[in-house]
Design an enzyme around this catalytic site. Structure first.
Site, mmCIF file in Angstrom:
data_model
loop_
_atom_site.group_PDB
_atom_site.id
_atom_site.type_symbol
_atom_site.label_atom_id
_atom_site.label_comp_id
_atom_site.label_asym_id
_atom_site.label_seq_id
_atom_site.Cartn_x
_atom_site.Cartn_y
_atom_site.Cartn_z
ATOM 1 N N SER A 239 0.831 -1.205 0.000
ATOM 2 C CA SER A 239 0.000 0.000 0.000
ATOM 3 C C SER A 239 0.866 1.256 0.000
ATOM 4 C CB SER A 239 -0.856 -0.029 1.264
ATOM 5 O OG SER A 239 -1.362 1.244 1.531
ATOM 6 N N TYR A 263 -1.377 -0.520 10.661
ATOM 7 C CA TYR A 263 -1.762 -1.147 9.391
ATOM 8 C C TYR A 263 -0.627 -0.992 8.372
ATOM 9 C CZ TYR A 263 -3.500 -1.154 4.635
ATOM 10 O OH TYR A 263 -3.616 -1.366 3.290
ATOM 11 N N LYS A 267 2.256 -3.786 6.446
ATOM 12 C CA LYS A 267 2.668 -3.845 5.034
ATOM 13 C C LYS A 267 4.191 -3.713 4.917
ATOM 14 C CE LYS A 267 -1.465 -4.166 3.214
ATOM 15 N NZ LYS A 267 -1.904 -5.449 2.672
ATOM 16 N N PHE A 332 -13.193 14.927 5.818
ATOM 17 C CA PHE A 332 -12.236 15.030 6.920
ATOM 18 C C PHE A 332 -11.134 16.030 6.593
ATOM 19 C CE2 PHE A 332 -13.564 10.424 7.649
ATOM 20 C CZ PHE A 332 -14.513 10.784 8.601
HETATM 21 O O1 UPG Z 1 -15.781 9.448 5.120
HETATM 22 C C1 UPG Z 1 -14.713 9.848 4.641
HETATM 23 C C2 UPG Z 1 -13.675 8.948 4.270
HETATM 24 C C3 UPG Z 1 -12.503 9.477 3.768
HETATM 25 N N1 UPG Z 1 -12.344 10.810 3.619
HETATM 26 C C4 UPG Z 1 -11.094 11.344 3.064
HETATM 27 O O2 UPG Z 1 -10.913 10.800 1.781
HETATM 28 C C5 UPG Z 1 -9.536 10.553 1.531
HETATM 29 C C6 UPG Z 1 -9.361 9.092 1.192
HETATM 30 O O3 UPG Z 1 -9.663 8.323 2.352
HETATM 31 P P1 UPG Z 1 -9.868 6.746 2.296
HETATM 32 O O4 UPG Z 1 -10.794 6.377 1.198
HETATM 33 O O5 UPG Z 1 -10.227 6.285 3.672
HETATM 34 O O6 UPG Z 1 -8.439 6.217 1.869
HETATM 35 P P2 UPG Z 1 -7.026 6.402 2.574
HETATM 36 O O7 UPG Z 1 -7.114 6.833 3.966
HETATM 37 O O8 UPG Z 1 -6.211 7.235 1.652
HETATM 38 O O9 UPG Z 1 -6.505 4.896 2.646
HETATM 39 C C7 UPG Z 1 -6.709 4.037 1.583
HETATM 40 O O10 UPG Z 1 -5.613 4.109 0.792
HETATM 41 C C8 UPG Z 1 -4.425 3.631 1.381
HETATM 42 C C9 UPG Z 1 -3.309 3.868 0.426
HETATM 43 O O11 UPG Z 1 -3.190 5.228 0.179
HETATM 44 C C10 UPG Z 1 -4.609 2.167 1.682
HETATM 45 O O12 UPG Z 1 -3.450 1.669 2.236
HETATM 46 C C11 UPG Z 1 -5.736 2.008 2.646
HETATM 47 O O13 UPG Z 1 -5.979 0.637 2.840
HETATM 48 C C12 UPG Z 1 -6.966 2.620 2.080
HETATM 49 O O14 UPG Z 1 -7.975 2.610 3.054
HETATM 50 C C13 UPG Z 1 -8.785 10.952 2.802
HETATM 51 O O15 UPG Z 1 -8.316 12.261 2.617
HETATM 52 C C14 UPG Z 1 -9.861 10.949 3.880
HETATM 53 O O16 UPG Z 1 -9.641 11.855 4.906
HETATM 54 C C15 UPG Z 1 -13.332 11.695 3.967
HETATM 55 O O17 UPG Z 1 -13.193 12.905 3.843
HETATM 56 N N2 UPG Z 1 -14.505 11.189 4.474
#
Ligand code: UPG
Length: 466
Positions: A239, A263, A267, A332
């Site tokens: 990841s 997490y 990895k 967020f």
């Molecule tokens: O309800 C939500 C969920 C997410 N976000 C934002 O959307 C973006 C993407 O978030 P998310 O879809 O949760 O992905 P990541 O946190 O970037 O993590 C994902 O991407 C990673 C690699 O970048 C992987 O390792 C993880 O398993 C996977 O969950 C981030 O800025 C979050 O803060 C929101 O604003 N609202």
């Protein structure tokens, strides 16, 4: 099952927390933690939510044991209870109050019951099922092993429907070494593609041991079963999170490694184990594929992500807002140093991710040792841009509210995919629009994902029956 004698203790703890809340001013959900020890095992649920108070409630039950964490998010309009279990699952219960009110009466309707067993699981990433489809469609023979914790047997049937081919499937946990041995002894395996693992960043900070045990021990089991049967090729779902907060964007594979959460460290450690193995055995080959943000679904609408409970990730959450299962998205953070203040990620269509695995398998045939590739598009998008793209696919504006940053999130994770483009002859081809259209197609055809389908495979697919 019998009523837990410590019920009163928990209710008292909850009441104490609720008394701290000023409902007249509190509009933003706040987090409260309730100590959850001193009792053995309980079920949390809502027995008789009062229809006069509640518009909606998810009634669920699950086992809670010593060491599990109960978290309560509460605002003037809703109550969200989230239980993080020591056995790595989570339970969410949502209540929406019809009018701002003091929720104690409802709390008294919750019930706690003793239950006997915990389950152990390794969920398979949605990229796994899409990769199986691509492998079958490209003429490969595949054996699928999954414990079906976070997946459904229905996904296997859908793969068969899409490809017209029979899938060899065994229900087995990767912590079950004997089970894995049976599978490896039955088939002539030449390569393993390892998707299994726990994947919620936030959860990993609460139950790190569960993450390390499942992901690291599980991987060691897999490698041992491979070693015993002389299987020498391995593709690993790593990841972008291994990069932590990268100094340079777009991120090359040579960027320093430094994940900010357990997490990500699972990895990182597994990558290191595979590097050591390749260094020790010149015949062992491993492709470490660092996924950026997989999104979208199979264009047929037959297969897509079906998250258990409240989705953690942006796109599944957004599509549940679109289908009406969630009121609005919580964005967020709007104070990141980006063009619109929201965080940037590199979203990549799940079918492109799957094709990256086929390209990596080809690479392994050249006996390269350990190779590392970013699987990303090279294009970063903010959260607000993703909302716009989804609005376009759905044909209307989806509700969202700007909220504080999510702990552990970083500003920008955008890949430099040029190494994979060049050495694997692979490129992410699909656009953001295609991701959103396919996701919406999947969501409208399957509003509840695989919920409601029989999750259990036939007896001959249970590894113990092999
Ligand atoms: O309800 C939500 C969920 C997410 N976000 C934002 O959307 C973006 C993407 O978030 P998310 O879809 O949760 O992905 P990541 O946190 O970037 O993590 C994902 O991407 C990673 C690699 O970048 C992987 O390792 C993880 O398993 C996977 O969950 C981030 O800025 C979050 O803060 C929101 O604003 N609202």
């Amino acid at each position: 099952m019998s009523v837990c004698s410590d019920w009163n203790e928990i209710v008292s703890a909850l009441i104490l927390r609720f008394k701290e809340v000023d409902y007249s001013h509190n509009t933003r959900p706040r987090l409260y933690e309730v100590p959850c020890f001193g009792f053995r095992s309980v079920v949390v649920g809502a027995s008789k939510p009062r229809s006069s108070m509640l518009r909606h409630s998810d009634r669920k039950g699950a086992s809670v044991a010593r060491g599990d964490a109960i978290r309560i998010y509460i605002s003037s309009s809703s109550l969200h209870i989230r239980v993080s279990f020591h056995n790595y699952t989570t339970l969410s219960i949502n209540f929406t109050f019809l009018s701002p009110c003091w929720p104690l009466a409802m709390i008294h309707n919750m019930f706690l019951l003793l239950v006997e067993q915990a389950i152990s699981f390794i969920p398979c990433l949605p990229s796994g099922s899409h990769t199986v489809v691509e492998l079958l469609e490209h003429g490969q023979n595949v054996v699928v092993v999954d414990n079906l914790y976070n997946a459904s047997y229905e996904a296997i049937l859908r793969i068969e429907q899409i490809t017209g081919k029979k899938v060899h499937f065994f229900k087995c946990d990767i912590l079950n070494l004997d089970g894995l041995r049976k599978v490896f002894n039955k088939f002539d395996v030449w390569s393993v593609i390892h998707f299994a693992g726990l994947k919620a960043v936030g959860e990993s900070t609460q139950i790190p041991l569960a993450y390390y045990r499942n992901s690291i021990t599980g991987t060691l089991n897999l490698l041992q079963a491979m070693n015993e049967t002389n299987v020498k090729n391995f593709v690993f779902s790593s990841s972008a999170t291994v990069y932590g907060n990268p100094p340079v964007i777009p991120i090359p594979e040579t960027s320093p490694i430094g994940s900010t959460n357990p997490y990500g460290r699972t990895k990182t450690f597994i990558e290191q184990i595979l590097m050591d193995l390749c260094a020790a055995d010149p015949n062992f080959n491993a492709a470490l594929l660092r996924y950026f943000n997989p999104a979208g679904a199979h264009p047929s609408g037959l297969m897509g992500e079906s998250p258990n409970g409240v989705p953690n990730n942006l796109m599944p959450f957004l599509s549940q807002v679109a289908i009406g299962k969630r009121d609005k998205l919580r964005v967020f953070g709007d104070d990141y140093p980006t063009k619109d203040g929201t965080a940037i990620r590199d979203y990549i269509h799940v079918v492109d991710v799957s094709l990256g695995h086929l390209a990596a398998l080809e690479k392994l045939k050249t006996n390269p040792g350990c190779v590392v590739y970013n699987l990303g598009s090279g294009e970063g998008s903010t959260v607000l841009e993703m909302i716009q793209a989804m609005n376009k696919a759905v044909g209307r504006k989806l509700s969202y509210e700007l909220c504080p940053r999510r702990p552990g999130d970083v500003t920008n994770l955008t890949a430099d995919p040029s190494k994979a483009n060049k050495e694997l002859n692979w490129k992410a081809e699909k656009t953001l629009d295609e991701m959103c259209v396919s996701l919406w197609n999947w969501q409208t055809k399957n509003p509840n994902g695989f919920e409601g389908f029989d999750v259990n495979p036939p007896a001959e697919c249970i590894v113990d029956n092999l």
